[in-house]
Design an enzyme around this catalytic site. Structure first.
Site, PDB file in Angstrom:
ATOM      1  N   THR A  16       0.821  -1.221   0.000  1.00 49.74           N
ATOM      2  CA  THR A  16       0.000   0.000   0.000  1.00 49.74           C
ATOM      3  C   THR A  16       0.851   1.265   0.000  1.00 49.74           C
ATOM      4  OG1 THR A  16      -0.044  -0.231   2.386  1.00 49.74           O
ATOM      5  CG2 THR A  16      -1.984  -1.021   1.194  1.00 49.74           C
ATOM      6  N   SER A  45      -4.258  -2.018   6.906  1.00 52.45           N
ATOM      7  CA  SER A  45      -4.745  -2.167   5.517  1.00 52.45           C
ATOM      8  C   SER A  45      -5.322  -3.550   5.247  1.00 52.45           C
ATOM      9  CB  SER A  45      -3.601  -1.949   4.533  1.00 52.45           C
ATOM     10  OG  SER A  45      -2.867  -0.825   4.852  1.00 52.45           O
ATOM     11  N   CYS A 133      17.983   4.832  -2.856  1.00 51.12           N
ATOM     12  CA  CYS A 133      17.581   5.457  -4.137  1.00 51.12           C
ATOM     13  C   CYS A 133      18.586   6.482  -4.652  1.00 51.12           C
ATOM     14  CB  CYS A 133      16.188   6.075  -4.008  1.00 51.12           C
ATOM     15  SG  CYS A 133      15.818   6.823  -2.433  1.00 51.12           S
ATOM     16  N   ARG A 248      17.315  17.543   1.049  1.00 50.37           N
ATOM     17  CA  ARG A 248      15.917  17.241   0.706  1.00 50.37           C
ATOM     18  C   ARG A 248      15.310  18.501   0.069  1.00 50.37           C
ATOM     19  NH1 ARG A 248      14.117  12.176   0.685  1.00 50.37           N
ATOM     20  NH2 ARG A 248      15.083  11.860   2.718  1.00 50.37           N
ATOM     21  N   HIS A 255      15.006  12.073  -7.766  1.00 46.71           N
ATOM     22  CA  HIS A 255      16.208  12.473  -7.030  1.00 46.71           C
ATOM     23  C   HIS A 255      17.266  12.918  -8.040  1.00 46.71           C
ATOM     24  CE1 HIS A 255      14.487  10.905  -3.480  1.00 46.71           C
ATOM     25  NE2 HIS A 255      15.370   9.996  -3.128  1.00 46.71           N
TER      26      HIS A 255
HETATM   27  P1  A2P Z   1       0.119   0.281   5.698  1.00 46.83           P
HETATM   28  O1  A2P Z   1      -0.366   1.137   4.547  1.00 46.83           O
HETATM   29  O2  A2P Z   1      -0.833  -0.794   6.061  1.00 46.83           O
HETATM   30  O3  A2P Z   1       0.597   1.099   6.861  1.00 46.83           O
HETATM   31  P2  A2P Z   1       5.256   4.324   2.825  1.00 46.83           P
HETATM   32  O4  A2P Z   1       6.700   4.306   3.221  1.00 46.83           O
HETATM   33  O5  A2P Z   1       5.034   4.794   1.414  1.00 46.83           O
HETATM   34  O6  A2P Z   1       4.396   5.045   3.805  1.00 46.83           O
HETATM   35  O7  A2P Z   1       4.774   2.768   2.830  1.00 46.83           O
HETATM   36  C1  A2P Z   1       5.048   1.915   3.899  1.00 46.83           C
HETATM   37  C2  A2P Z   1       4.493   0.531   3.594  1.00 46.83           C
HETATM   38  O8  A2P Z   1       4.893  -0.342   4.659  1.00 46.83           O
HETATM   39  C3  A2P Z   1       2.980   0.481   3.548  1.00 46.83           C
HETATM   40  O9  A2P Z   1       2.528  -0.500   2.661  1.00 46.83           O
HETATM   41  C4  A2P Z   1       2.651   0.107   4.964  1.00 46.83           C
HETATM   42  O10 A2P Z   1       1.395  -0.532   5.130  1.00 46.83           O
HETATM   43  C5  A2P Z   1       3.739  -0.894   5.273  1.00 46.83           C
HETATM   44  N1  A2P Z   1       3.908  -1.033   6.708  1.00 46.83           N
HETATM   45  C6  A2P Z   1       4.178  -0.063   7.609  1.00 46.83           C
HETATM   46  N2  A2P Z   1       4.195  -0.594   8.854  1.00 46.83           N
HETATM   47  C7  A2P Z   1       3.937  -1.917   8.730  1.00 46.83           C
HETATM   48  C8  A2P Z   1       3.822  -3.006   9.629  1.00 46.83           C
HETATM   49  N3  A2P Z   1       3.966  -2.852  10.944  1.00 46.83           N
HETATM   50  N4  A2P Z   1       3.543  -4.236   9.127  1.00 46.83           N
HETATM   51  C9  A2P Z   1       3.383  -4.423   7.802  1.00 46.83           C
HETATM   52  N5  A2P Z   1       3.491  -3.415   6.889  1.00 46.83           N
HETATM   53  C10 A2P Z   1       3.759  -2.195   7.340  1.00 46.83           C
END
Ligand code: A2P
Length: 343
Positions: A16, A45, A133, A248, A255
């Protein structure tokens, strides 16, 4: 994992997130041989249904998911999740291609930029690390030169977009740009109040933060150390001198890295252009200026401003810019998977 099969069971962990969603898009457009796809994320999610080219899939909770039956697991859910779960996927027979920083400095785990050091992927023992990256985009421009003339020293400054810090950072930029716009005079004449900051330590809207990552050794940030250590490992040049500054910038995707490179022997501009042009996944924009906006949404890294260095004869300065979510993350993980599949 056997090469050359018609289809593979693939899991996206962090499906996600900004990178995870790009992974799904790239698997689809590159027609990766997927037999069965699984999408995993946090319990927040879990249960959400996502429409994909392989049918409607329900997001699974990583914490309770059974890793068995997976051939390739593409991880991009943060280093803590990688440390906690990559091992169980590898033990269940998957090859984990991990986009986090968890394993990059482990000498037993290959760190691979597809098109630069593909051979290293085959030395894996279940886990392959995807580089940071910024390093990835920089080396797409610099590695072709290192190959022909032996790289000694690289002075590199990054201009990193907010999507490298995830979805929350993209929201923070949009919110702060709007917030400051209501206070336009304060942007010009001063007297502004600090807006809400969540992801970054200082405002990123209408601003530049000469501090990407977290403070680490010797006054350098961990992003800067990644550029040093990962460049050495990928290029297999343990003595390479890298002088990094990571910044940043208020850019959504893309980037940019301004690098001055010094070699074992002199390289002139034309030779540099030819060497970079001959390398896969890079476009040389010899007479045009490549910007992050040009790079967003495309696979190739763009290299422009190729010119001789002034401080030393025979060096080359250049500007490389690439989509940090694609070549800088999702695309490279899938290219690594393609290398393994091709065998
Ligand atoms: P979720 O959307 O359910 O929080 P980004 O860095 O773009 O925010 O994405 C982080 C990704 O890592 C997302 O898909 C997020 O899912 C997932 N994520 C973050 N924390 C956890 C966790 N504790 N267990 C599984 N997936 C995680």
């Amino acid at each position: 994992m056997k090469p050359g099969k018609d289809g593979y069971n693939v899991a996206i962990v962090g499906a996600t997130g900004a990178v995870g969603r790009t992974m799904l898009e790239i698997l689809t457009t590159r027609q990766f041989p997927v037999d069965r796809l699984r999408l995993l994320a946090s319990s927040r999610s879990a249960g959400t249904v996502v429409e994909t080219a392989w049918g409607d899939l329900t997001i699974e909770d990583l914490a309770t998911a059974d890793p068995s039956g997976t051939d390739i697991a593409l991880f991009s859910a943060g280093a803590d999740r990688s440390r906690a779960f990559a091992g169980s996927f590898a033990a269940a027979g998957a090859v984990v291609i991990d986009n986090s920083s968890a394993f990059r400095s482990d000498p037993d785990i290959p760190l691979v930029v597809a098109g630069v050091n593909d051979h290293a992927a085959f030395a894996h023992r279940g886990i392959i690390a995807n580089p940071n990256c910024t390093t990835m985009v920089a080396l797409m421009g610099v590695a072709p030169l290192a190959r022909i003339a032996g790289l000694r020293r690289m002075v590199a400054t990054s201009y990193q977009s907010v999507s490298g810090s995830g979805m929350a950072a993209m929201d923070e930029l949009v919110d702060q740009v709007a917030w400051f716009q209501k206070n336009r005079d304060a942007l010009v004449f001063g007297g502004w109040e600090e807006p809400d900051v969540k992801v970054y330590s200082r405002p990123i809207g209408w601003n530049v933060l000469p501090f990407a990552g977290e403070m680490a050794e010797d006054g350098h940030t961990n992003e800067e150390w990644k550029l040093v250590n990962e460049s050495r490992k990928i290029l297999d040049l343990p003595a390479l001198v890298v002088e990094p500054t990571c910044v940043r910038v208020p850019v959504m995707v893309g980037h940019g890295i301004a690098a001055s490179c010094y070699f074992d022997r002199p390289v002139d501009r034309q030779e540099a252009i030819e060497a970079i042009k001959a390398s896969p996944g890079v476009q040389v924009w010899a007479d045009r200026v490549a910007t992050p906006l040009d790079s967003a949404g495309i696979d190739d890294v763009l290299v422009s401003r190729i010119r001789p260095t002034l401080s030393e004869d025979g060096g080359i300065s250049l500007w490389a810019v690439g989509d940090n979510l694609r070549k800088g993350a999702a695309l490279n993980t899938i290219e690594i998977a393609e290398v393994l599949v091709a065998g």
